[in-house]
Design a protein around this motif. Structure first.
Motif, PDB file in Angstrom:
ATOM      1  N   GLU A   1       0.828  -1.215   0.000  1.00  0.00           N
ATOM      2  CA  GLU A   1       0.000   0.000   0.000  1.00  0.00           C
ATOM      3  C   GLU A   1       0.860   1.263   0.000  1.00  0.00           C
ATOM      4  O   GLU A   1       0.520   2.256  -0.656  1.00  0.00           O
TER       5      GLU A   1
ATOM      6  N   HIS B   1       1.747  -9.305   0.410  1.00  0.00           N
ATOM      7  CA  HIS B   1       0.402  -8.800   0.684  1.00  0.00           C
ATOM      8  C   HIS B   1      -0.586  -9.965   0.708  1.00  0.00           C
ATOM      9  O   HIS B   1      -0.447 -10.915  -0.075  1.00  0.00           O
TER      10      HIS B   1
ATOM     11  N   TYR C   1       2.307   1.788  -3.441  1.00  0.00           N
ATOM     12  CA  TYR C   1       1.248   2.163  -4.385  1.00  0.00           C
ATOM     13  C   TYR C   1       0.852   3.634  -4.210  1.00  0.00           C
ATOM     14  O   TYR C   1       0.782   4.398  -5.177  1.00  0.00           O
ATOM     15  N   ASN C   2       0.590   4.029  -2.975  1.00  0.00           N
ATOM     16  CA  ASN C   2       0.066   5.370  -2.694  1.00  0.00           C
ATOM     17  C   ASN C   2       1.147   6.403  -2.416  1.00  0.00           C
ATOM     18  O   ASN C   2       0.906   7.602  -2.506  1.00  0.00           O
TER      19      ASN C   2
ATOM     20  N   LEU D   1      -5.859  -1.119  -3.338  1.00  0.00           N
ATOM     21  CA  LEU D   1      -4.787  -0.718  -2.428  1.00  0.00           C
ATOM     22  C   LEU D   1      -4.932   0.719  -1.943  1.00  0.00           C
ATOM     23  O   LEU D   1      -4.287   1.100  -0.964  1.00  0.00           O
ATOM     24  N   ASP D   2      -5.749   1.525  -2.616  1.00  0.00           N
ATOM     25  CA  ASP D   2      -6.018   2.880  -2.134  1.00  0.00           C
ATOM     26  C   ASP D   2      -7.375   2.962  -1.455  1.00  0.00           C
ATOM     27  O   ASP D   2      -7.984   4.035  -1.366  1.00  0.00           O
ATOM     28  N   SER D   3      -7.872   1.802  -0.983  1.00  0.00           N
ATOM     29  CA  SER D   3      -9.097   1.695  -0.171  1.00  0.00           C
ATOM     30  C   SER D   3     -10.368   2.043  -0.931  1.00  0.00           C
ATOM     31  O   SER D   3     -11.408   2.307  -0.322  1.00  0.00           O
TER      32      SER D   3
END
Length: 221
Positions: free
Chosen positions: A14, A122, A17-18, A154-156
């Motif tokens: 995460e 993950h 990614y973010n 991954l960004d919720s």
């Protein structure tokens, strides 16, 4: 010549990614890592030469004393990082195994520190190049009739996907969702994950005999 410390750092998927700011990492500085850093950067041979020169006069009196003094001088001279704690600023789209963050000192006698980013395993996602892969398990009834699933990214965020009837449940099926994979970095500009182009999200649909909840994501009507 300098010492170069290289340390692998495992980072949650995460955060890569973010992006994440101020990730604290400590450098392992001990006799072994300092020797490895000196060999890697070439400082090892300079220190060895200096230790030999300073201990050379002692060879006439005692070889043992000369060896002890040379060893002490050599290890004392091994460079240490000015600080063992670093704050890493991770940009969105960094890739484990391909991204290195370097911290170089302006002082010639201070070592360079290199962090090699690695991806923590993950529970739901795996990155393959610019694509993200995930597995969803559904029941045979859902495979026969079709169903809707919600996939948390991954960004919720939540992506809603329709799974049509699967003809051969034993084989399952794969779905490719364009533009929902890994952020593709643009070296010319600092961007957020939302501003970047993305690879694809590949959803592997697997079928189990008993009806129930998905092992990776929710599956419902």
């Amino acid at each position: 010549f300098k010492s170069v410390f290289v340390q692998k750092v495992k980072v949650p998927l995460e955060d890569l990614y973010n992006g994440s700011q101020g990730v604290e990492v400590k450098v392992r500085s001990n006799l072994w890592t300092r020797n490895c850093a000196a060999i890697r950067g070439g400082a090892f041979y300079i220190n060895l030469y200096q230790a030999f020169i300073y201990s050379l006069p002692l060879l006439r009196t005692s070889r043992t004393l000369a060896l002890v003094v040379a060893s002490a001088i050599f290890h004392w001279a091994l460079p240490k990082p000015a600080t063992t704690t670093f704050q890493l600023n991770l940009q969105p789209g960094y890739k484990g195994g391909k991204t290195k963050l370097k911290y170089a000192s302006n002082s010639y006698d201070q070592p360079e520190v290199v962090f090699e980013l690695q991806e923590k395993r993950h529970p739901r996602y795996q990155r393959v190049h610019n694509d993200l892969h995930t597995t969803v398990t559904i029941s045979t009834e859902d495979a026969k009739n079709g169903c809707n699933i919600d996939i948390k990214t991954l960004d919720s965020k939540v992506i809603k996907i329709r799974i049509n009837s699967i003809k051969d449940p034993s084989q399952g099926t794969d779905l490719r969702i364009k533009g929902k994979g890994w952020p593709i970095r643009n070296a010319k500009a600092v961007q957020t994950a939302d501003e970047m182009d993305h690879g694809d999200l590949v959803v592997h649909i697997r079928v189990r005999r008993k009806r129930g909840w998905s092992l990776s994501h929710e599956c419902g009507d």
